[in-house]
Design a protein around this motif. Structure first.
Motif, PDB file in Angstrom:
ATOM      1  N   ALA A 110       0.585  -0.689   0.107  1.00 49.45           N
ATOM      2  CA  ALA A 110      -0.271   0.096   0.121  1.00 49.45           C
ATOM      3  C   ALA A 110       0.532   1.169  -0.379  1.00 49.45           C
ATOM      4  CB  ALA A 110      -0.984   0.161   1.425  1.00 49.45           C
ATOM      5  N   MET A 111       2.146   1.587   0.790  1.00 50.50           N
ATOM      6  CA  MET A 111       2.905   2.307   0.351  1.00 50.50           C
ATOM      7  C   MET A 111       3.737   2.390  -0.673  1.00 50.50           C
ATOM      8  SD  MET A 111       2.447   3.826   3.401  1.00 50.50           S
ATOM      9  CE  MET A 111       3.729   5.168   3.097  1.00 50.50           C
ATOM     10  N   GLY A 112       3.544   1.970  -1.568  1.00 54.17           N
ATOM     11  CA  GLY A 112       4.961   1.632  -2.848  1.00 54.17           C
ATOM     12  C   GLY A 112       4.810   0.626  -2.960  1.00 54.17           C
ATOM     13  N   VAL A 113       6.221  -0.341  -1.980  1.00 58.93           N
ATOM     14  CA  VAL A 113       7.109  -0.865  -2.140  1.00 58.93           C
ATOM     15  C   VAL A 113       6.446  -2.006  -3.420  1.00 58.93           C
ATOM     16  CG1 VAL A 113       8.575  -2.586  -1.674  1.00 58.93           C
ATOM     17  CG2 VAL A 113       7.770  -0.634   0.160  1.00 58.93           C
ATOM     18  N   ASN A 114       7.460  -2.311  -4.220  1.00 55.77           N
ATOM     19  CA  ASN A 114       6.881  -3.687  -5.251  1.00 55.77           C
ATOM     20  C   ASN A 114       7.525  -4.662  -4.720  1.00 55.77           C
ATOM     21  OD1 ASN A 114       7.807  -4.647  -7.461  1.00 55.77           O
ATOM     22  ND2 ASN A 114       8.875  -4.176  -8.416  1.00 55.77           N
ATOM     23  N   VAL A 115       6.131  -5.371  -4.296  1.00 53.38           N
ATOM     24  CA  VAL A 115       6.710  -6.190  -3.624  1.00 53.38           C
ATOM     25  C   VAL A 115       7.253  -7.586  -4.391  1.00 53.38           C
ATOM     26  CG1 VAL A 115       5.243  -8.008  -2.054  1.00 53.38           C
ATOM     27  CG2 VAL A 115       4.979  -5.770  -1.361  1.00 53.38           C
ATOM     28  N   PHE A 116       6.374  -7.331  -5.751  1.00 54.01           N
ATOM     29  CA  PHE A 116       6.820  -9.071  -5.612  1.00 54.01           C
ATOM     30  C   PHE A 116       8.021  -9.187  -6.843  1.00 54.01           C
ATOM     31  CE2 PHE A 116       7.567 -11.181 -10.399  1.00 54.01           C
ATOM     32  CZ  PHE A 116       6.966 -12.666  -9.296  1.00 54.01           C
ATOM     33  N   GLY A 117       8.827  -7.842  -6.904  1.00 51.54           N
ATOM     34  CA  GLY A 117      10.015  -7.609  -7.868  1.00 51.54           C
ATOM     35  C   GLY A 117      11.032  -7.411  -6.510  1.00 51.54           C
ATOM     36  N   LEU A 118      11.247  -7.099  -4.909  1.00 46.03           N
ATOM     37  CA  LEU A 118      12.300  -7.538  -4.168  1.00 46.03           C
ATOM     38  C   LEU A 118      11.966  -8.777  -3.615  1.00 46.03           C
ATOM     39  CD1 LEU A 118      11.689  -4.120  -1.864  1.00 46.03           C
ATOM     40  CD2 LEU A 118      13.605  -4.394  -3.481  1.00 46.03           C
ATOM     41  N   LYS A 119      10.509  -9.592  -4.000  1.00 51.00           N
ATOM     42  CA  LYS A 119      10.921 -10.820  -3.042  1.00 51.00           C
ATOM     43  C   LYS A 119      11.948 -11.910  -4.359  1.00 51.00           C
ATOM     44  CE  LYS A 119       6.733 -11.158  -0.534  1.00 51.00           C
ATOM     45  NZ  LYS A 119       5.524 -12.440  -1.367  1.00 51.00           N
ATOM     46  N   LEU A 120      11.644 -11.382  -5.525  1.00 51.05           N
ATOM     47  CA  LEU A 120      12.450 -11.916  -6.485  1.00 51.05           C
ATOM     48  C   LEU A 120      14.097 -11.749  -6.550  1.00 51.05           C
ATOM     49  CD1 LEU A 120      11.747 -14.074  -8.389  1.00 51.05           C
ATOM     50  CD2 LEU A 120      11.327 -12.130 -10.136  1.00 51.05           C
ATOM     51  N   LEU A 121      14.204 -10.541  -6.066  1.00 55.75           N
ATOM     52  CA  LEU A 121      15.746 -10.132  -6.283  1.00 55.75           C
ATOM     53  C   LEU A 121      16.278 -10.674  -4.690  1.00 55.75           C
ATOM     54  CD1 LEU A 121      18.199  -8.427  -6.695  1.00 55.75           C
ATOM     55  CD2 LEU A 121      16.452  -6.341  -5.590  1.00 55.75           C
ATOM     56  N   ALA A 122      15.143 -11.163  -3.695  1.00 60.00           N
ATOM     57  CA  ALA A 122      15.667 -12.073  -2.861  1.00 60.00           C
ATOM     58  C   ALA A 122      16.211 -12.859  -2.507  1.00 60.00           C
ATOM     59  CB  ALA A 122      14.699 -11.632  -1.348  1.00 60.00           C
ATOM     60  N   PHE A 123      15.176 -13.580  -3.413  1.00 63.25           N
ATOM     61  CA  PHE A 123      16.032 -15.161  -3.890  1.00 63.25           C
ATOM     62  C   PHE A 123      16.557 -15.386  -4.656  1.00 63.25           C
ATOM     63  CE2 PHE A 123      12.094 -17.153  -2.480  1.00 63.25           C
ATOM     64  CZ  PHE A 123      12.413 -18.650  -2.063  1.00 63.25           C
TER      65      PHE A 123
END
Length: 575
Positions: A435-448
Motif C-alpha cells: 500500500a505504501m508503494g513498495v514493489n513487493v513481488f520485485g523485491l521478493k524475486l531479488l531476495a531469492f
C-alpha cells in the motif's frame, strides 16, 4: 585510565541488606574451588586430560580456577576494594550465574569420571572439595541483595581502553576456539562448553556485555578488523591439524550459505526449505567444468570464470523457482520451496545418461575433482609460513575467509540500503508495504536471486574442497540446518548467523561421542532457545521488542510520554 564518568547519578532506591554470612561464604567457596583444583580429581590419569596429579592443575582444572577468580572479582566488587566498580556491575546476578554454571561444571566432572572409569570411587578428594566450593558460591550469591544500578550504556572510558578491551576479547575468543578444537575427548569438550557458558552468562548478567556492545558500536571498524585478524590467525594455532581445519572450512561454507539464506528469511521474511539446492547448483557447475576425469562438459574455463558461472546459474535457479511461486506466502511458500529442493536432488539423480542427458553421472556424482590452482598457488600443497605447516584445508580456509568477507559486505550494504528497508517492510507487513508503494513481488524475486547467487559462490569452492559432489550431499536435512542456524543465531543479523552456523557445524563434529543422540540434543537446544530466547543468541532491537512483552509495554509507555510532551509543547506555543 581515567575514572568512569557519566551524566546522571545512580537512582536512589531502597537497598536490601545482605545476610552476614553471605560474603564470607562466597570467599570460602572461592578458596575451596581453587584449593580443590590444585589437588587430584581423578584416580585414573588416562581420562579428561590427566587430573590425577597434585599441585599440577590440568586444563579442565585451570578453567575452574578462572571461573573462581571471576567470582572473587565480583565478591570484591560487592564488598571490598572494588566497590566503586560494584556501583556499575550487577555483581549479585553475575555471581549467581557463575555459581550455577560452576556447580553444574563440577557435577559433570564427577559424572564424567564415574562414566569413564569404574564409578565414583575413582573421584579423588580434590573433586569433592571443588564441588563444595562451587555450591558455597551459589549459596552465597542467593544471600546477597539485589540492587538497582547505573546503566552500563552510560559508562564512558577512554577510546584507547575501549579498543584494547575489544582486542583482548577477540584474542580470548581465538584462544578459547583453539583450545576447544584441540580437545579430542568428548567429555572434555562438553566441559569446555560449560566453562564458556559460565563466563558468557556471568558477563551478561553483570551488565558488562552492555558496555562492550556500546563500545563495539562506537568502534565498528576496529571490531571488524579485529574479527578478521583473529579469523586469519586461527590456522596458525592448529599446528597443521587437517582435522580441525576441515571442520573450520565446513563452518565457513555453511556460514556463507546461511548468510545468503538470511537475506531470504531474515530480511524478506520468506520461508525457504529447499535452499540447499542453490548451494548444490554452484557445486555441480564447478564439478562439471573442472578437470575431473568424470566431468561431462568439455569446456574448462579458469576458476574465476567458473565462480561467476556457478553463482549466476544458482541465481537463475532462484529466479525460476521464485517467479511462479512468490505470489504465495507462509506455509504454501514453504511447501513449494521444499518441493524445489527435492526436485533438484532427483534431477541430479536422473541426469545420468539413461533417464536424461549425462551431465551429473546420476547417483555416482562427480568424484576426482582436482584441487584449485590460482596464480601458480596450488591449494592442495602443504605450505610453510613462519615455521608453521599449513595443509590443504588451511589453504581453502583462507580462500573461504575472503569469500565470506565479500558475502558479509554484500549483506551489510543491502541491509542498510533502500532495498533492505523494503525487504524489512515486506517481512513486517506485506499488505502495508504494498500500500505504501513498495514493489513487493520485485523485491521478493531479488531476495531469492541474491541469496541464491551467494550460495552458488560458496558451492563452487565447496566442490573443489570436498573433491567430489553427489546428490546425497544436498538433502532436506541440510536446508533445515541452514534455517536452524539463522533462527538460533538471530534472524537478520550478521554476527548471529555466523555464531549459529558455527554452533550447528561444530557441535555435531565434536559430539560424535553421543552418536544417534546428537539430533536429540540439537532438538532440545532449539526447544530451549524458543522458550528462553526466541529472538536468537544475537538479536537486533526490533526482534527484542517483538518477543518480549515487557519491552513492548515499555516502548509504548515511552511513546505515550513523548506524545504527551509534544501535545504540551503545542499548547504552550498556542498560548
Amino acid at each position: 585510565m581515567s575514572d568512569v564518568t557519566t551524566t546522571p547519578e545512580a537512582p536512589e532506591t531502597e537497598v536490601q541488606t545482605a545476610k552476614p554470612l553471605a560474603w564470607p561464604l562466597g570467599l570460602a567457596g572461592v578458596v575451596l574451588v581453587i584449593a580443590g583444583s590444585f589437588l587430584s580429581w581423578s584416580y585414573d590419569g588416562t581420562i579428561l586430560g590427566d587430573l590425577s596429579i597434585n599441585l599440577y592443575p590440568g586444563s579442565l582444572q585451570i578453567l575452574t580456577i578462572i571461573v573462581a577468580l571471576l567470582a572473587l572479582v565480583l565478591l570484591l566488587a560487592e564488598k571490598g576494594p572494588l566497590t566503586k566498580l560494584g556501583g556499575w556491575l550487577d555483581a549479585t546476578l553475575g555471581l549467581r550465574a557463575l555459581g550455577i554454571w560452576l556447580t553444574l561444571y563440577m557435577v559433570l566432572v564427577l559424572v564424567a569420571i564415574a562414566t569413564e572409569s569404574d564409578g565414583l570411587i575413582n573421584v579423588n578428594p580434590g573433586g569433592y572439595i571443588s564441588l563444595v566450593g562451587a555450591a558455597l558460591i551459589l549459596v552465597s550469591s542467593r544471600m546477597l541483595p539485589l540492587r538497582q544500578l547505573r546503566d552500563m550504556s552510560e559508562a564512558r572510558l577512554p577510546g584507547w581502553f575501549e579498543i584494547l578491551s575489544i582486542a583482548v576479547l577477540m584474542a580470548a575468543a581465538l584462544f578459547v576456539a583453539a583450545f576447544a578444537l584441540g580437545l579430542q575427548d568428548a567429555w572434555s569438550f562438553v566441559l569446555c562448553l560449560v566453562f564458556i557458558a559460565a563466563v558468557v552468562a556471568g558477563l551478561f548478567r553483570t551488565g558488562s556485555m552492555t558496555w562492550v556492545g556500546h563500545a563495539a558500536q562506537r568502534n565498528k571498524k576496529v571490531l571488524t578488523l579485529s574479527a578478521f585478524v583473529v579469523a586469519f590467525l586461527f590456522p596458525f594455532t592448529q599446528g597443521g591439524s587437517d582435522a580441525n581445519m576441515s571442520i573450520a572450512t565446513q563452518v565457513l561454507v555453511f556460514s556463507a550459505t546461511a548468510m545468503g539464506l538470511n537475506i531470504v528469511v531474515g530480511l524478506a521474511g520468506l520461508l525457504d526449505l529447499g535452499y540447499i539446492a542453490f548451494l548444490g547448483s554452484g557445486a555441480y557447475v564447478a564439478a562439471t567444468l573442472s578437470n575431473s576425469a568424470f566431468a561431462t562438459i568439455g569446456w574448462k574455463p579458469p576458476f574465476l570464470v567458473v565462480v561467476l558461472v556457478g553463482a549466476c546459474v544458482a541465481a537463475l535457479a532462484g529466479l525460476i523457482i521464485g517467479s511462479p511461486t512468490l505470489r504465495v506466502s507462509g506455509d504454501y511458500l514453504a511447501i513449494v520451496t521444499l518441493g524445489f529442493g527435492e526436485i533438484f536432488r532427483f534431477s541430479m539423480f536422473n541426469l545420468d545418461g539413461n533417464n536424461g542427458p549425462n551431465l551429473t553421472n546420476g547417483p555416482n556424482g562427480i568424484p576426482g575433482i582436482p584441487d584449485l590452482e590460482l596464480f601458480g598457488f596450488n591449494f592442495g600443497d602443504e605450505h610453510n609460513v613462519a615455521g608453521i605447516d599449513l595443509g590443504r584445508f588451511s589453504n581453502y580456509y583462507f580462500l573461504l575467509l575472503i569469500l565470506i568477507g565479500g558475502v558479509i559486505l554484500v549483506f551489510s550494504r543491502l541491509n542498510n540500503s533502500r532495498i533492505g528497508r523494503g525487504w524489512v517492510a515486506i517481512r513486517e507487513d506485506e499488505k502495508a508495504a504494498e500500500a505504501m508503494g513498495v514493489n513487493v513481488f520485485g523485491l521478493k524475486l531479488l531476495a531469492f536471486a541474491v541469496g541464491a547467487f551467494l550460495a552458488g559462490l560458496a558451492g563452487t569452492v565447496k566442490a573443489h574442497q570436498d573433491g567430489a559432489v553427489s546428490p546425497d550431499q544436498y538433502i532436506f536435512l541440510e536446508s533445515a540446518f541452514l534455517l536452524a542456524a539463522i533462527v538460533l543465531g538471530g534472524m537478520g543479523t550478521i554476527a548471529g548467523v555466523l555464531l549459529g552456523a558455527t554452533i550447528l557445524k561444530l557441535l555435531p563434529e565434536k559430539l560424535r561421542f553421543f552418536s544417534e543422540y546428537r539430533l536429540l540434543l540439537f532438538g532440545l537446544l532449539l526447544v530451549l532457545m524458543m522458550r528462553f530466547r526466541p529472538e536468537g543468541l544475537v538479536a537486533n532491537r526490533r526482534r527484542l521488542l517483538e518477543f518480549h512483552e515487557e519491552d513492548e509495554a515499555l516502548a509504548e509507555a515511552v511513546e505515550a510520554e513523548h506524545l504527551e510532551a509534544e501535545e504540551q509543547l503545542v499548547v504552550e506555543e498556542a498560548k
